[in-house]
Design an enzyme around this catalytic site. Structure first.
Site, mmCIF file in Angstrom:
data_model
loop_
_atom_site.group_PDB
_atom_site.id
_atom_site.type_symbol
_atom_site.label_atom_id
_atom_site.label_comp_id
_atom_site.label_asym_id
_atom_site.label_seq_id
_atom_site.Cartn_x
_atom_site.Cartn_y
_atom_site.Cartn_z
ATOM 1 N N TRP A 150 0.942 -1.275 -0.143
ATOM 2 C CA TRP A 150 -0.145 -0.038 0.089
ATOM 3 C C TRP A 150 0.854 1.236 0.050
ATOM 4 O O TRP A 150 1.856 1.432 0.874
ATOM 5 C CB TRP A 150 -0.750 0.018 1.374
ATOM 6 N N ASP A 175 -10.070 3.883 9.894
ATOM 7 C CA ASP A 175 -9.533 2.763 10.623
ATOM 8 C C ASP A 175 -9.928 2.824 12.088
ATOM 9 O O ASP A 175 -9.271 2.775 12.981
ATOM 10 C CB ASP A 175 -7.806 3.181 10.842
ATOM 11 N N HIS A 177 -11.836 1.834 2.707
ATOM 12 C CA HIS A 177 -11.166 2.537 1.467
ATOM 13 C C HIS A 177 -12.197 2.821 0.325
ATOM 14 O O HIS A 177 -11.744 3.159 -0.815
ATOM 15 C CB HIS A 177 -10.138 1.814 1.097
ATOM 16 N N ASP A 219 -7.123 -4.067 10.297
ATOM 17 C CA ASP A 219 -6.543 -2.720 9.981
ATOM 18 C C ASP A 219 -7.441 -1.645 10.501
ATOM 19 O O ASP A 219 -8.039 -1.306 10.125
ATOM 20 C CB ASP A 219 -6.331 -2.575 8.478
ATOM 21 N N ASP A 263 -9.739 -3.038 1.518
ATOM 22 C CA ASP A 263 -9.580 -2.587 2.888
ATOM 23 C C ASP A 263 -11.207 -1.928 3.049
ATOM 24 O O ASP A 263 -11.539 -1.149 2.101
ATOM 25 C CB ASP A 263 -8.761 -1.315 2.974
ATOM 26 N N GLU A 311 -2.936 -3.140 -2.649
ATOM 27 C CA GLU A 311 -4.030 -2.387 -1.556
ATOM 28 C C GLU A 311 -4.790 -1.131 -2.162
ATOM 29 O O GLU A 311 -3.631 -0.034 -2.121
ATOM 30 C CB GLU A 311 -3.853 -2.338 -0.208
ATOM 31 N N HIS A 313 -8.599 -6.295 4.334
ATOM 32 C CA HIS A 313 -8.175 -5.415 5.658
ATOM 33 C C HIS A 313 -9.570 -4.940 6.267
ATOM 34 O O HIS A 313 -10.331 -4.086 5.887
ATOM 35 C CB HIS A 313 -7.512 -4.175 5.154
ATOM 36 N N LYS A 317 -6.979 2.527 -2.284
ATOM 37 C CA LYS A 317 -7.583 3.589 -1.511
ATOM 38 C C LYS A 317 -8.415 4.496 -2.227
ATOM 39 O O LYS A 317 -8.092 4.951 -3.391
ATOM 40 C CB LYS A 317 -6.500 4.208 -0.700
ATOM 41 N N ASP A 333 -12.284 8.908 8.825
ATOM 42 C CA ASP A 333 -11.121 7.868 9.191
ATOM 43 C C ASP A 333 -11.574 6.571 8.456
ATOM 44 O O ASP A 333 -12.720 6.124 8.612
ATOM 45 C CB ASP A 333 -11.267 8.015 10.637
HETATM 46 C C1 RNT Z 1 -3.793 2.767 4.629
HETATM 47 C C2 RNT Z 1 -3.907 1.333 4.383
HETATM 48 C C3 RNT Z 1 -2.699 0.480 5.054
HETATM 49 C C4 RNT Z 1 -2.362 0.738 6.473
HETATM 50 C C5 RNT Z 1 -1.288 0.125 6.898
HETATM 51 C C6 RNT Z 1 -0.510 0.562 8.262
HETATM 52 O O1 RNT Z 1 -4.816 3.486 4.554
HETATM 53 O O2 RNT Z 1 -5.143 0.956 5.020
HETATM 54 O O3 RNT Z 1 -3.269 -0.731 5.027
HETATM 55 O O4 RNT Z 1 -3.466 1.120 7.467
HETATM 56 O O5 RNT Z 1 -0.270 -0.345 6.018
HETATM 57 ZN ZN ZN Z 2 -5.516 -1.026 4.783
#
Ligand code: RNT
Ligand code: ZN
Length: 419
Positions: free
Chosen positions: A185, A296, A262, A326, A259, A226, A286, A228, A294
């Protein structure tokens, strides 16, 4: 307590059996699934390369809860505690900045030896390991570009870093006899509207080609990419978008990483699983939770998480989907954050495994959409918790909220001493 747990389970088992669901088989299947815990929840994505360096790359761990791990030894100690509260045997997902070394090693020069401590620990505790290049929190990533940078020298630095990471992933797989997934990523993108959206993507494609040029035994390491939608400071354009990586993963037949945080706020990854698995060999997930800006937050047992696990189970994809976590919340106890997120992921998976899928499928096939809706809604009231509690009991981890007792004791005895 144990008697209650077992008695409730016996009753639940009968109720599930009436719908054609074998609860024991569900638990056996669940026990085979290894979730990859992300090391970075333990120290707010700090790492040990230069912990004073702030986190960059458009991601952020907000909060200042006391007791975060400052060394690999402390991080492993916290992880040991966490795994002791989660039923089953699980994996660890490491980032490159979690290396162990006494002298400074440039990122394009990291080697397996810098992760020998992790491998030794993983061997002892039967954890598989996964890996990630760290293409952020570094002077050469400060202007927001890495593998797609317009400067060839900077690109080359990150290409070399990613190549080194694949080798480390392969080393994990070889040493542990357990395939690692190395996930790329990068944060690359623009805060404001770019004029040229194409050139950075061409450069990224070219850099990735160089990273992946050398074949690595897929028994040891699998590559994932990955995507985003946006990050902090890359609101208008992200080079590695979903379409970019979907195309790339399909072309190279590597893993696509989805993810959950994302995509657009109302867009979920559950529906992408069956679609993408028609074209890529395997997926990496993820599991995360997006909240406004956010991506996460700690994973909770919500509809979205359940939909993801339902899709994996209904599609028969458990062997093709690598489930990783994640999220990074620095405002609550970090061991608790890991534990809550991981337990919820497993609970959602168990819920999916306990679904009367055959019956639902039959209703759907016969065009009885009324019956499908009715049964889907009834299933929500089945005694799932009795099965989950029994599983925790069977796997020797705390049943229900009791895991918080362990965490509070650990906080007093260990985390609070780290001031
Ligand atoms: C970031 C991605 C990635 C990170 C990690 C720390 O938006 O989700 O996976 O969270 O690499
Ligand atoms: Zn991620």
């Amino acid at each position: 307590m144990n008697k209650q747990v077992t008695a409730a389970y016996e009753l639940a088992k009968e109720q599930y059996a009436e719908l054609g669901v074998d609860a024991e088989a569900a638990l056996r299947r669940l026990a085979q699934v290894a979730i990859s815990l992300h090391c970075w929840q333990g120290d707010d994505v700090g790492g040990f390369e230069e912990p004073e360096r702030g986190l960059s790359g458009g991601i952020m761990a907000t909060g200042n809860y006391p007791g975060k791990a400052r060394t690999a030894v402390e991080l492993r100690q916290d992880l040991d505690k966490t795994y002791s509260l989660i039923p089953g045997t699980h994996r660890l997902n490491l980032h490159a900045i979690y290396l162990e070394t006494d002298k400074k090693v440039p990122r394009n020069d990291i080697r397996p030896e810098h992760f020998a401590g992790w491998v030794e620990w993983a061997k002892t505790n039967h954890h598989g390991l996964d890996f990630n290049p760290t293409c952020f929190s570094h002077p050469l990533a400060d202007d927001g570009f890495t593998l797609s940078h317009s400067d060839a020298g900077i690109r080359q630095f990150w290409i070399e870093h990613c190549i080194a990471c694949r080798e480390i992933g392969a080393y994990f797989g070889r040493e542990l006899g357990n395939t690692a997934v190395t996930n790329i990523w990068i944060p690359d993108g623009y805060k404001d509207t770019p004029v040229d959206r194409l050139a950075p993507r061409q450069r990224l494609r070219d850099s990735l080609d160089k990273v992946l040029a050398k074949p690595v035994d897929p028994a040891h390491n699998l590559d994932a990419v990955e995507a985003k939608l946006f990050g902090i400071g890359s609101e208008s354009y992200v080079v590695g978008s979903h379409e970019f990586y979907l195309g790339y993963a399909v072309q190279k037949q590597i893993l696509l990483c989805l993810d959950a945080g994302h995509f657009h706020p109302t867009e979920t990854i559950a529906d992408k699983i069956s679609a993408t698995l028609l074209y890529v060999p395997e997926l990496l997930l993820h599991v995360s939770r997006g909240v406004r800006w956010d991506s996460d937050h700690v994973v909770i047992l919500n509809d979205e998480l359940q939909a993801i696990m339902q899709e994996i189970v209904r599609g028969g994809f458990l062997d093709r989907v690598h489930i990783g976590l994640d999220f990074f919340d620095a405002s609550i106890n970090r061991v608790a954050a890991w534990t809550i997120g991981a337990r919820n992921t497993l609970r959602a998976l168990l819920l999916a495994l306990l679904e009367p899928t055959e019956m639902l499928r039959e209703l759907e096939m016969n065009g009885d959409l009324t019956g499908r809706l009715a049964l889907l809604e009834e299933v929500k009231g089945l005694p799932f918790t009795a099965v989950w509690d029994f599983y925790c009991h069977q796997q020797n981890v705390p049943v229900g909220y009791a895991f918080m007792d362990d965490i509070r004791t650990y906080e007093k005895q260990v985390l609070a001493q780290r001031a």
